[in-house]
Design a protein around this motif. Structure first.
Motif, PDB file in Angstrom:
ATOM      1  N   LYS A  49     103.019  40.999  10.480  1.00 35.88           N
ATOM      2  CA  LYS A  49     102.514  42.367  10.498  1.00 35.88           C
ATOM      3  C   LYS A  49     103.332  43.291   9.598  1.00 35.88           C
ATOM      4  CE  LYS A  49      99.078  42.104  13.447  1.00 35.88           C
ATOM      5  NZ  LYS A  49      99.097  42.803  14.748  1.00 35.88           N
ATOM      6  N   LEU A  50     104.644  43.055   9.546  1.00 34.07           N
ATOM      7  CA  LEU A  50     105.535  43.892   8.752  1.00 34.07           C
ATOM      8  C   LEU A  50     106.442  43.025   7.901  1.00 34.07           C
ATOM      9  CD1 LEU A  50     106.983  46.462  11.380  1.00 34.07           C
ATOM     10  CD2 LEU A  50     104.978  46.786   9.932  1.00 34.07           C
ATOM     11  N   MET A  51     106.909  43.604   6.790  1.00 33.23           N
ATOM     12  CA  MET A  51     107.966  43.001   5.984  1.00 33.23           C
ATOM     13  C   MET A  51     108.988  44.088   5.664  1.00 33.23           C
ATOM     14  SD  MET A  51     107.967  41.609   2.061  1.00 33.23           S
ATOM     15  CE  MET A  51     106.672  40.403   2.280  1.00 33.23           C
ATOM     16  N   GLY A  77     114.821  46.150  15.901  1.00 36.31           N
ATOM     17  CA  GLY A  77     113.568  46.857  16.126  1.00 36.31           C
ATOM     18  C   GLY A  77     112.432  45.907  16.407  1.00 36.31           C
ATOM     19  N   THR A  78     112.445  44.765  15.722  1.00 32.21           N
ATOM     20  CA  THR A  78     111.436  43.728  15.946  1.00 32.21           C
ATOM     21  C   THR A  78     111.536  43.182  17.366  1.00 32.21           C
ATOM     22  OG1 THR A  78     111.484  43.114  13.610  1.00 32.21           O
ATOM     23  CG2 THR A  78     110.615  41.482  15.146  1.00 32.21           C
ATOM     24  N   LEU A  79     112.756  42.920  17.822  1.00 32.57           N
ATOM     25  CA  LEU A  79     112.991  42.419  19.180  1.00 32.57           C
ATOM     26  C   LEU A  79     112.468  43.394  20.228  1.00 32.57           C
ATOM     27  CD1 LEU A  79     114.413  40.406  21.177  1.00 32.57           C
ATOM     28  CD2 LEU A  79     116.476  41.798  20.881  1.00 32.57           C
ATOM     29  N   PHE A  80     112.744  44.677  20.055  1.00 32.71           N
ATOM     30  CA  PHE A  80     112.300  45.686  21.012  1.00 32.71           C
ATOM     31  C   PHE A  80     110.777  45.732  21.124  1.00 32.71           C
ATOM     32  CE2 PHE A  80     116.290  48.607  20.799  1.00 32.71           C
ATOM     33  CZ  PHE A  80     116.975  47.691  21.572  1.00 32.71           C
ATOM     34  N   ALA A  81     110.092  45.431  20.014  1.00 36.68           N
ATOM     35  CA  ALA A  81     108.630  45.454  20.021  1.00 36.68           C
ATOM     36  C   ALA A  81     108.025  44.141  20.512  1.00 36.68           C
ATOM     37  CB  ALA A  81     108.114  45.774  18.622  1.00 36.68           C
ATOM     38  N   GLY A  82     108.875  43.160  20.812  1.00 41.55           N
ATOM     39  CA  GLY A  82     108.375  41.862  21.268  1.00 41.55           C
ATOM     40  C   GLY A  82     107.953  40.952  20.139  1.00 41.55           C
ATOM     41  N   GLY A  83     108.306  41.312  18.907  1.00 44.86           N
ATOM     42  CA  GLY A  83     107.927  40.509  17.753  1.00 44.86           C
ATOM     43  C   GLY A  83     108.899  39.374  17.499  1.00 44.86           C
ATOM     44  N   GLU A  84     108.517  38.521  16.578  1.00 41.77           N
ATOM     45  CA  GLU A  84     109.341  37.387  16.164  1.00 41.77           C
ATOM     46  C   GLU A  84     109.828  37.627  14.742  1.00 41.77           C
ATOM     47  OE1 GLU A  84     108.622  32.912  14.420  1.00 41.77           O
ATOM     48  OE2 GLU A  84     107.159  33.690  15.869  1.00 41.77           O
ATOM     49  N   SER A  85     111.140  37.612  14.550  1.00 43.74           N
ATOM     50  CA  SER A  85     111.697  37.765  13.205  1.00 43.74           C
ATOM     51  C   SER A  85     111.630  36.432  12.470  1.00 43.74           C
ATOM     52  CB  SER A  85     113.155  38.231  13.266  1.00 43.74           C
ATOM     53  OG  SER A  85     113.252  39.559  13.707  1.00 43.74           O
ATOM     54  N   TYR A  86     110.969  36.437  11.307  1.00 44.69           N
ATOM     55  CA  TYR A  86     111.048  35.277  10.420  1.00 44.69           C
ATOM     56  C   TYR A  86     112.027  35.648   9.320  1.00 44.69           C
ATOM     57  CZ  TYR A  86     110.285  31.570   7.140  1.00 44.69           C
ATOM     58  OH  TYR A  86     110.515  30.516   6.300  1.00 44.69           O
ATOM     59  N   PRO A 100     108.349  49.063  14.224  1.00 48.90           N
ATOM     60  CA  PRO A 100     107.696  47.895  14.835  1.00 48.90           C
ATOM     61  C   PRO A 100     106.916  48.241  16.103  1.00 48.90           C
ATOM     62  CG  PRO A 100     109.913  47.319  14.151  1.00 48.90           C
ATOM     63  CD  PRO A 100     109.803  48.805  14.027  1.00 48.90           C
ATOM     64  N   LEU A 101     107.356  49.266  16.828  1.00 50.99           N
ATOM     65  CA  LEU A 101     106.638  49.657  18.044  1.00 50.99           C
ATOM     66  C   LEU A 101     105.224  50.125  17.745  1.00 50.99           C
ATOM     67  CD1 LEU A 101     109.427  51.654  19.938  1.00 50.99           C
ATOM     68  CD2 LEU A 101     108.633  49.326  20.425  1.00 50.99           C
TER      69      LEU A 101
END
Length: 388
Positions: A170-172, A135-144, A112-113
């Motif tokens: 962005k990722l799945m 990993g999503t949290l560390f990158a500042g992303g939002e988990s759906y 995710p970074l």
């Protein structure tokens, strides 16, 4: 004394599931309990001797004592490409489409970074490996969260994902054979995922760590074996489960060269690669005769059958897994997953993993790992039988 304050990204972290379980186990052991640990997926079967011998030889070579290659030795990446061609009939360029990892967990946590900006969405299965949302949290992303429900074969329902989330995604993360549910994905599901990813420009990160732990000669598919997969994503793999090398910390990512490049760029700034002696031994591992792996699978299949029949005989609801070394079991009435795990540990000395630790949609289940001998599994079943 200065005031020490954790960063928000660390404050927001849930306790790591398996660290919490280890504390429960240690507390029970300190009381003299004979714990039968069926919680963590850490193989009890030794690493095959020919791999150990290769490691001993490689350690004696002083050339391996220096900094390794960031991307991985080309000989290791070639061995990975050869393994993929022989196992899945998938062609990979070892120079641009293969990257060494310090275990697949490291690559999953870091990817995710490379691609997620603050506010971007990452599609995360629940229940699922806790590193996906972390990993999503560390990158500042939002988990759906994509719920994995039994009535849908523990596959995500892509049609239920809101349009606005798909447009921001962005990722799945996908993972089949699945941990913790042990579900196996059919080709049609991967085709649907690839079509979705192509439409919305989403990178698929498929975690295939359990592809070689399968039963009844039903070999799971590789995501990369489906047409168009390499256009939209990569596959993570690990030597940990296949060759009983969890402590060696080596794996690889393969697939789309631009995604591999992005992950590699993160890694060059954060780590210095895998010890080359381990890579040398892993080349030998990847060349292992399938008769050796078949023997390992047979051990797990005996354990699977013993635990499945035993738990089913007690009256617990459970699906017979086709792959992985996990049994995903419904908890009986009157318990949730956490209280049932605590109850079994305190009253039967048997330790499992609460389903809620894999996400909210894991509530109502407990995961048992097949990492004890048949004799110990029989004893665990008998203890549970007496308690329930």
């Amino acid at each position: 004394m200065i005031k020490i304050e954790l960063a928000d990204r660390v404050k927001n972290l849930p306790p790591y599931l398996f660290a919490a379980i280890d504390k429960m186990k240690q507390k029970a052991l300190s009381k003299g309990v004979d714990v039968i640990d069926l919680s963590i997926g850490d193989p009890d079967i030794p690493t095959p001797q020919h791999i150990i011998d290769a490691m001993k030889k490689a350690v004696d070579n002083p050339a391996h004592h220096r900094y390794p290659s960031y991307e991985g030795m080309i000989s290791y990446r070639e061995a990975v490409a050869n393994w993929y061609r022989e196992r899945f009939n998938v062609s990979l360029d070892p120079k641009t489409e293969v990257l060494s990892l310090i275990g697949s967990k490291e690559g999953i946590g870091h990817i995710p970074l490379a691609f997620v900006n603050p506010g971007d969405v990452v599609l995360v299965p629940s229940p699922g490996y806790p590193v996906y949302p972390v990993g999503t949290l560390f990158a500042g992303g939002e988990s759906y969260i994509m719920p994995l429900k039994e009535d849908n074969g523990f596959l995500p329902d892509f049609k239920s994902i809101p349009e606005d989330k798909l447009e921001k995604a962005k990722l799945m993360f996908l993972n089949y054979p699945n941990n913790p549910t042990a579900a196996v994905a059919p080709k049609e599901f991967f085709k649907e995922a690839i079509e979705l990813a192509a439409k919305y420009n989403i990178i698929i990160c498929h975690d295939a760590a359990y592809s070689e732990i399968y039963y009844d000669h039903e070999r799971p598919e590789s995501f990369l074996g489906i047409e168009g997969a390499k256009d939209v994503g990569i596959e993570f793999h690990s030597l940990s489960k296949t060759y009983n090398m969890t402590g060696w910390r080596i794996g690889f990512a393969v697939g789309n060269k631009d995604v591999i490049f992005g992950l590699g760029k993160i890694k060059t700034n954060l780590d210095s690669g895998v010890f080359q002696a381990i890579q040398e031994a892993s080349i030998i591992a990847l060349q292992t005769d399938d008769a050796v792996l078949s023997g390992i699978r047979n051990i797990y299949q005996d354990r699977r059958d013993t635990l499945y029949e035993g738990l089913k005989g007690i009256g617990l609801e459970i699906n017979k897994p086709k792959a992985t070394f996990y049994l995903w079991t419904k908890v009986p009435k009157g318990f949730d997953s956490t209280t049932f795990v605590a109850h079994l540990l305190e009253n039967a000395g048997v330790l499992g993993t609460p389903g809620v630790g894999f996400g909210a949609h894991g509530e109502g289940y407990i995961r048992f790992a097949l990492t004890q001998s048949v004799e110990r599994i029989k004893e665990a079943v008998e203890r549970i039988r007496k308690e329930l």
